[in-house]
Design an enzyme around this catalytic site. Structure first.
Site, mmCIF file in Angstrom:
data_model
loop_
_atom_site.group_PDB
_atom_site.id
_atom_site.type_symbol
_atom_site.label_atom_id
_atom_site.label_comp_id
_atom_site.label_asym_id
_atom_site.label_seq_id
_atom_site.Cartn_x
_atom_site.Cartn_y
_atom_site.Cartn_z
ATOM 1 N N HIS A 26 33.651 4.016 24.415
ATOM 2 C CA HIS A 26 33.910 4.964 25.498
ATOM 3 C C HIS A 26 34.271 6.334 24.931
ATOM 4 O O HIS A 26 35.009 6.409 23.960
ATOM 5 C CB HIS A 26 35.044 4.444 26.380
ATOM 6 C CG HIS A 26 35.217 5.230 27.626
ATOM 7 N ND1 HIS A 26 34.322 5.162 28.677
ATOM 8 C CD2 HIS A 26 36.162 6.144 27.974
ATOM 9 C CE1 HIS A 26 34.721 5.998 29.629
ATOM 10 N NE2 HIS A 26 35.838 6.596 29.226
ATOM 11 N N PRO A 27 33.766 7.436 25.434
ATOM 12 C CA PRO A 27 32.825 7.563 26.553
ATOM 13 C C PRO A 27 31.409 7.834 26.029
ATOM 14 O O PRO A 27 31.116 8.953 25.592
ATOM 15 C CB PRO A 27 33.360 8.783 27.281
ATOM 16 C CG PRO A 27 33.945 9.652 26.176
ATOM 17 C CD PRO A 27 34.273 8.761 25.006
#
Length: 397
Positions: free
Chosen positions: A372-373
């Protein structure tokens, strides 16, 4: 920019010549043509001819851009081969064709701020997943590229000379009697390529080619119907027209012929990317092909729209990027098709292609922890199936 591109191409050519010399490969810059079995004639630029004999031959002549065969096409149109050596800005451009070359060129020119129209005979990106192709086209349209669908050019006429000049294009509908006219500075043809196999004397030694498209049928060892003649690259019938595929096939062929190895080129699950303004990466089967091969009831398709983090602050549309996988329910939900439309799709697809070579399943994706991200993490959290009919749109803030 054109100077930098030409310098890059020049350096590639130079490096290839250098590595040939380092490996003691004789490079002969001449036009080759079979005279009889095991014998070719090579004609150089000065017209001087030399004959060569060999036990084995590899044909790797590639392809050249096709023209339309209409009035004014060769005189006034350019192809993708010419685009990056133009000594002037192409100005208002008509791109004829809907291949990945056509769409990449159109997207690139529109990105420079030029007025660009794409003339499409039938469908976008034939052979690719059609849902993805339409999403590519839709994004380009929203960002200023105009599409003229179901038309083909009949005539190209020069109105003014210049750099660029002015050209009038008359086109007719593929569905009725309607015709349209338009005035452009440049007309770029990207309607496919023709195999360079017809004028090299193959008929003299009996090598079969497909008369319709000039392509050469081979077995799984890249061997033609004449056992000592092999072929690789874009000229192969039924194979992908991609440079890395030709390189891989050539390497493995050389190792089999002279290195005592047995590995064959694997033409299944070859990853590729269409470098349009929003990239489309894929590996494996399109949805249409998967349904054709495995039947719809045996497939589960997981999909979602997604919003890349770098698009959120910039306020870009939260329902443009799209990801889907096609799974074979009869084989432990094996991933047989991988598709992504989004930033850096090429980089993402390259990694997942290796996983697909290892037998990627939906369960393995679910067991993978996402980074992430990133855009790639979307494949670790896919939940909605197409068959469920549930909404996949993202709710922005």
């Amino acid at each position: 920019m054109t100077e930098a591109i030409q310098n890059h191409i020049g350096s590639l050519n130079w490096n290839y010549r250098l590595s040939l010399r380092e490996k003691a490969v004789a490079y002969v810059n001449s036009y080759g043509e079979f005279l009889e079995h095991h014998k070719i004639k090579a004609t150089n630029r000065k017209g001087q001819q030399t004959c060569y004999t060999a036990a084995k031959f590899v044909i790797a002549t590639g392809e050249r851009p096709r023209y339309l065969g209409i009035q004014g096409d060769k005189e006034y149109c350019i192809t993708s081969d010419d685009l990056f050596s133009l000594p002037y800005c192409p100005g208002k451009t008509l791109v004829v064709g809907a291949s990945y070359v056509a769409l990449e060129c159109a997207g690139f020119l529109a990105g420079l701020g030029l007025d660009v129209t794409v003339m499409v005979r039938s469908v976008l990106l034939r052979g690719f997943d059609q849902e993805m192709a339409e999403r590519v086209g839709s994004y380009m349209e929203q960002h200023g590229v105009k599409f003229l669908r179901k038309f083909i050019p009949m005539m190209v006429q020069q109105l003014e000379k210049g750099s660029p000049g002015k050209l009038k294009v008359v086109a007719k509908s593929t569905e009725g009697p309607e015709t349209v006219e338009g005035v452009y500075n440049t007309v770029l043809l990207a309607i496919g390529r023709d195999s360079c196999t017809r004028k090299i004397g193959l008929e003299k030694i009996g090598v079969k080619i497909n008369e319709k498209n000039g392509k050469i049928p081979v077995n799984d060892m890249e061997q033609t119907n004449v056992p000592y003649v092999y072929a690789i690259g874009d000229i192969l019938e039924g194979k992908l027209e991609l440079t890395p595929v030709a390189i891989q096939a050539g390497k493995l062929l050389a190792r089999r012929l002279f290195g005592g190895r047995l590995e064959k080129c694997d033409y299944i699950n070859v990853p590729t990317t269409v470098f349009t303004p929003l990239e489309y990466g894929c590996c494996g089967l399109s949805e249409e092909k998967a349904i054709d091969v495995y039947k719809k009831e045996n497939l589960e398709i997981y999909h979602t729209l997604f919003w890349p983090l770098e698009w959120t602050v910039a306020g870009r549309d939260n329902n443009t990027c799209y990801a889907k996988i096609i799974c074979n329910k009869l084989d432990n939900n094996l991933v047989i098709g991988f598709h992504i439309l989004g930033p850096n799709a090429g980089e993402i697809t390259q990694g997942f292609a290796a996983a697909m070579k290892c037998g990627l399943t939906k369960q393995l994706l679910d067991n993978t922890i996402g980074i992430h991200p990133t855009c790639g993490e979307i494949f670790t959290t896919l939940e909605i199936t197409k068959s469920s009919g549930l909404d996949i749109s993202q709710k922005g803030c």
